[in-house]
Design an enzyme around this catalytic site. Structure first.
Site, PDB file in Angstrom:
ATOM      1  N   ILE A 111       0.805  -1.404   0.081  1.00 35.71           N
ATOM      2  CA  ILE A 111      -0.078  -0.051   0.091  1.00 35.71           C
ATOM      3  C   ILE A 111       0.909   1.160   0.165  1.00 35.71           C
ATOM      4  O   ILE A 111       0.587   2.282  -0.646  1.00 35.71           O
ATOM      5  CB  ILE A 111      -0.940  -0.052   1.188  1.00 35.71           C
ATOM      6  CG1 ILE A 111      -2.042   1.053   0.839  1.00 35.71           C
ATOM      7  CG2 ILE A 111      -0.369   0.318   2.644  1.00 35.71           C
ATOM      8  CD1 ILE A 111      -2.870   0.925  -0.229  1.00 35.71           C
TER       9      ILE A 111
ATOM     10  N   SER B 197      12.178   0.457   6.712  1.00 40.23           N
ATOM     11  CA  SER B 197      11.511  -0.769   6.252  1.00 40.23           C
ATOM     12  C   SER B 197      12.886  -1.595   6.469  1.00 40.23           C
ATOM     13  O   SER B 197      13.917  -1.407   6.184  1.00 40.23           O
ATOM     14  CB  SER B 197      11.187  -0.673   4.845  1.00 40.23           C
ATOM     15  OG  SER B 197       9.720  -1.312   4.638  1.00 40.23           O
ATOM     16  N   ARG B 198      12.523  -3.082   6.944  1.00 40.47           N
ATOM     17  CA  ARG B 198      13.345  -3.990   7.141  1.00 40.47           C
ATOM     18  C   ARG B 198      13.827  -4.431   5.764  1.00 40.47           C
ATOM     19  O   ARG B 198      15.179  -4.712   5.755  1.00 40.47           O
ATOM     20  CB  ARG B 198      12.812  -5.017   7.876  1.00 40.47           C
ATOM     21  CG  ARG B 198      12.267  -4.794   9.343  1.00 40.47           C
ATOM     22  CD  ARG B 198      11.521  -5.823   9.824  1.00 40.47           C
ATOM     23  NE  ARG B 198      10.457  -6.138   8.820  1.00 40.47           N
ATOM     24  CZ  ARG B 198       9.444  -7.127   9.251  1.00 40.47           C
ATOM     25  NH1 ARG B 198       9.564  -8.003  10.050  1.00 40.47           N
ATOM     26  NH2 ARG B 198       8.630  -7.421   8.398  1.00 40.47           N
TER      27      ARG B 198
ATOM     28  N   LYS C  17      -5.381   1.922   7.495  1.00 41.59           N
ATOM     29  CA  LYS C  17      -6.530   1.157   8.178  1.00 41.59           C
ATOM     30  C   LYS C  17      -6.172  -0.285   8.302  1.00 41.59           C
ATOM     31  O   LYS C  17      -5.425  -0.644   7.331  1.00 41.59           O
ATOM     32  CB  LYS C  17      -7.658   1.299   7.369  1.00 41.59           C
ATOM     33  CG  LYS C  17      -7.744   1.247   5.891  1.00 41.59           C
ATOM     34  CD  LYS C  17      -7.784  -0.141   5.266  1.00 41.59           C
ATOM     35  CE  LYS C  17      -8.037  -1.248   5.677  1.00 41.59           C
ATOM     36  NZ  LYS C  17      -8.075  -2.551   4.630  1.00 41.59           N
TER      37      LYS C  17
ATOM     38  N   ASP D  71     -10.275  -7.413   6.516  1.00 42.02           N
ATOM     39  CA  ASP D  71      -9.421  -6.394   5.946  1.00 42.02           C
ATOM     40  C   ASP D  71     -10.059  -5.634   4.973  1.00 42.02           C
ATOM     41  O   ASP D  71     -10.038  -4.343   4.932  1.00 42.02           O
ATOM     42  CB  ASP D  71      -8.070  -7.065   5.674  1.00 42.02           C
ATOM     43  CG  ASP D  71      -6.990  -6.039   5.223  1.00 42.02           C
ATOM     44  OD1 ASP D  71      -6.420  -5.274   5.853  1.00 42.02           O
ATOM     45  OD2 ASP D  71      -7.125  -5.839   3.814  1.00 42.02           O
TER      46      ASP D  71
HETATM   47  P1  NAP Z   1       2.384  -5.758   3.311  1.00 44.75           P
HETATM   48  O1  NAP Z   1       3.182  -5.253   2.015  1.00 44.75           O
HETATM   49  O2  NAP Z   1       2.333  -7.089   3.610  1.00 44.75           O
HETATM   50  O3  NAP Z   1       2.986  -4.977   4.482  1.00 44.75           O
HETATM   51  C1  NAP Z   1       3.705  -3.796   4.629  1.00 44.75           C
HETATM   52  C2  NAP Z   1       5.073  -3.559   4.828  1.00 44.75           C
HETATM   53  O4  NAP Z   1       5.293  -3.748   6.309  1.00 44.75           O
HETATM   54  C3  NAP Z   1       5.941  -4.874   4.549  1.00 44.75           C
HETATM   55  O5  NAP Z   1       6.555  -4.690   3.184  1.00 44.75           O
HETATM   56  C4  NAP Z   1       7.081  -5.031   5.476  1.00 44.75           C
HETATM   57  O6  NAP Z   1       7.928  -4.227   5.136  1.00 44.75           O
HETATM   58  C5  NAP Z   1       6.212  -4.448   6.784  1.00 44.75           C
HETATM   59  N1  NAP Z   1       5.883  -5.676   7.709  1.00 44.75           N
HETATM   60  C6  NAP Z   1       5.271  -6.523   7.236  1.00 44.75           C
HETATM   61  N2  NAP Z   1       5.110  -7.509   8.139  1.00 44.75           N
HETATM   62  C7  NAP Z   1       5.557  -6.833   9.298  1.00 44.75           C
HETATM   63  C8  NAP Z   1       5.779  -7.115  10.747  1.00 44.75           C
HETATM   64  N3  NAP Z   1       5.137  -8.450  11.096  1.00 44.75           N
HETATM   65  N4  NAP Z   1       6.579  -6.624  11.388  1.00 44.75           N
HETATM   66  C9  NAP Z   1       6.931  -5.190  11.016  1.00 44.75           C
HETATM   67  N5  NAP Z   1       6.887  -4.897   9.651  1.00 44.75           N
HETATM   68  C10 NAP Z   1       6.293  -5.771   8.937  1.00 44.75           C
HETATM   69  O7  NAP Z   1       1.145  -5.115   3.460  1.00 44.75           O
HETATM   70  P2  NAP Z   1      -0.001  -3.869   2.727  1.00 44.75           P
HETATM   71  O8  NAP Z   1      -0.624  -4.373   1.868  1.00 44.75           O
HETATM   72  O9  NAP Z   1       0.974  -2.814   2.249  1.00 44.75           O
HETATM   73  O10 NAP Z   1      -0.837  -3.548   3.835  1.00 44.75           O
HETATM   74  C11 NAP Z   1      -0.564  -2.540   5.033  1.00 44.75           C
HETATM   75  C12 NAP Z   1      -1.455  -2.162   5.546  1.00 44.75           C
HETATM   76  O11 NAP Z   1      -2.457  -1.302   4.724  1.00 44.75           O
HETATM   77  C13 NAP Z   1      -2.634  -3.065   6.266  1.00 44.75           C
HETATM   78  O12 NAP Z   1      -3.192  -2.580   7.158  1.00 44.75           O
HETATM   79  C14 NAP Z   1      -3.661  -3.040   5.280  1.00 44.75           C
HETATM   80  O13 NAP Z   1      -4.854  -3.349   5.673  1.00 44.75           O
HETATM   81  C15 NAP Z   1      -3.536  -1.469   4.494  1.00 44.75           C
HETATM   82  N6  NAP Z   1      -4.205  -1.385   3.333  1.00 44.75           N
HETATM   83  C16 NAP Z   1      -3.608  -2.121   2.198  1.00 44.75           C
HETATM   84  C17 NAP Z   1      -4.246  -2.195   1.072  1.00 44.75           C
HETATM   85  C18 NAP Z   1      -3.767  -3.052  -0.107  1.00 44.75           C
HETATM   86  O14 NAP Z   1      -4.603  -2.704  -1.457  1.00 44.75           O
HETATM   87  N7  NAP Z   1      -2.810  -3.923  -0.043  1.00 44.75           N
HETATM   88  C19 NAP Z   1      -5.200  -1.123   0.701  1.00 44.75           C
HETATM   89  C20 NAP Z   1      -5.624  -0.227   1.875  1.00 44.75           C
HETATM   90  C21 NAP Z   1      -4.936  -0.448   3.089  1.00 44.75           C
HETATM   91  P3  NAP Z   1       9.621  -4.515   5.639  1.00 44.75           P
HETATM   92  O15 NAP Z   1       9.708  -5.963   5.659  1.00 44.75           O
HETATM   93  O16 NAP Z   1      10.649  -3.959   4.769  1.00 44.75           O
HETATM   94  O17 NAP Z   1       9.834  -3.845   6.880  1.00 44.75           O
END
Ligand code: NAP
Length: 307
Positions: free
Chosen positions: A13, A35-36, A89, A167
């Site tokens: 996101i 970011s890690r 969110k 979600d």
């Molecule tokens: P994601 O790509 O899986 O996670 C975002 C980043 O957070 C990862 O790239 C990782 O970066 C870090 N991360 C992942 N697991 C972690 C952990 N256990 N501890 C610490 N850091 C961690 O997820 P996303 O889709 O972007 O979603 C993130 C948030 O945005 C969620 O709450 C989701 O509901 C919201 N959201 C997502 C979307 C969508 O379309 N995907 C839309 C609207 C809102 P590093 O490994 O580099 O640290």
């Protein structure tokens, strides 16, 4: 003043929406990423929040884009450091932790923004205004999408605190609680939980407005082919259909509006205004309905699911 912001969790996101939205918003600039496993371009990069806070002395705000399970600790740390905080969110994994953040933000005198991107979909404001002048009879929500398409490689989403199908479902609830001018309560819920997962793949919710209009919602992650993000409202004076996640509006079957998704730029304009006004914007209504569904929902084990 231009807000100097640092973003935590450079994942899907953050790349899809936050970076381009910040780029086109006056009054805020991204100066750092923590970011890690990823690096932002043209900004200072850090492995974690500790390092970012230590390295960026004049940071004004922290944007939290990690999964919800780790959001509270990061938000608390940023608020304690005196930073304004933008929460993706859902604003947290529990209701109580977000309440605690509000208390802390007030004590620190900084902005806390619990963003609900679907509330900024193009047709939501018009739908809200139309409903405000009518008596609602019933509402039907169909939020059906393919989890394999939208959430590949995201194991956190199936874990406790990851919300499963809530979600995306919480986006529908964020629109619902925005456009209906009365409190909404949960009556019952059924949660389809695959035997190999900790979170539901499907959910059916019965809710009601305070004056008794029935609200039914189905959230399903097993939808292949066309995807559905619809909210249909029947009133004493006509019907409304919000589709495409709130970006298309029909009144009595006639298309009134169909606009591209501009949700994130609108959220960043809101964040800039909140910081300028020293305000807090945290509405827990969508998160409370999800919590209620987990509290009261009947758990229905379903077939194992390989994502
Ligand atoms: P994601 O790509 O899986 O996670 C975002 C980043 O957070 C990862 O790239 C990782 O970066 C870090 N991360 C992942 N697991 C972690 C952990 N256990 N501890 C610490 N850091 C961690 O997820 P996303 O889709 O972007 O979603 C993130 C948030 O945005 C969620 O709450 C989701 O509901 C919201 N959201 C997502 C979307 C969508 O379309 N995907 C839309 C609207 C809102 P590093 O490994 O580099 O640290």
């Amino acid at each position: 003043m231009t807000i100097r912001a640092g973003l935590l969790g450079l994942g899907k996101i953050a790349r899809d929406q936050h970076l381009p939205a910040i780029e086109k918003t006056a009054g805020i600039e991204l100066v750092a990423v923590a970011s890690r496993n990823a690096q932002g371009e043209g900004v200072n990069n850090y492995p974690d929040l500790d390092a970012m806070l230590a390295g960026e002395g004049d940071l004004d705000a922290v944007i939290l884009c990690q999964p919800p399970q780790v959001r509270y600790a990061a938000a608390r740390q940023a608020l304690l450091a005196g930073k304004h905080v933008f929460l993706e969110k859902p604003p947290g994994a529990t209701v109580s932790e977000v309440d605690a953040l509000v208390t802390l933000a007030k004590a620190q005198g900084v902005t806390l923004y619990a963003s609900w991107h679907s509330r900024y979909a193009a047709a939501v404001a018009q739908a809200k205004a139309w409903i405000a002048e009518r008596a609602v009879r019933s509402i039907d929500i169909q939020w059906r999408e393919d989890v394999r398409h939208w959430h590949p490689g995201q194991p956190w989403i199936w874990e406790p605190g990851g919300f499963g199908v809530f979600d995306p479902g919480i986006n529908a609830l964020s629109i619902l609680t925005e456009i209906v001018p009365e409190p909404v309560t949960l009556l019952s819920a059924e949660l389809d939980v695959p035997e190999n997962k900790q979170a539901p793949i499907g959910a059916a919710l019965r809710m009601a407005t305070a004056s008794g209009a029935a609200i039914d919602a189905v959230f399903d992650w097993r939808q292949t082919g066309p995807q559905t993000w619809d909210i249909a409202v029947e009133t004493e004076q006509g019907s409304l259909l919000l589709s495409e996640g709130g970006n298309m509006l029909r009144l009595d079957g006639e298309v009134q509006m169909k606009a591209p998704d501009e949700e994130y730029p609108a959220m960043y304009r809101r964040f800039v205004d909140l910081v300028a006004g020293g305000a807090i914007d945290v509405d827990l209504a969508p998160l409370r309905l999800v919590a209620d569904a987990f509290l009261c929902g009947r758990h229905c084990p379903t077939a194992t699911f390989e994502d």
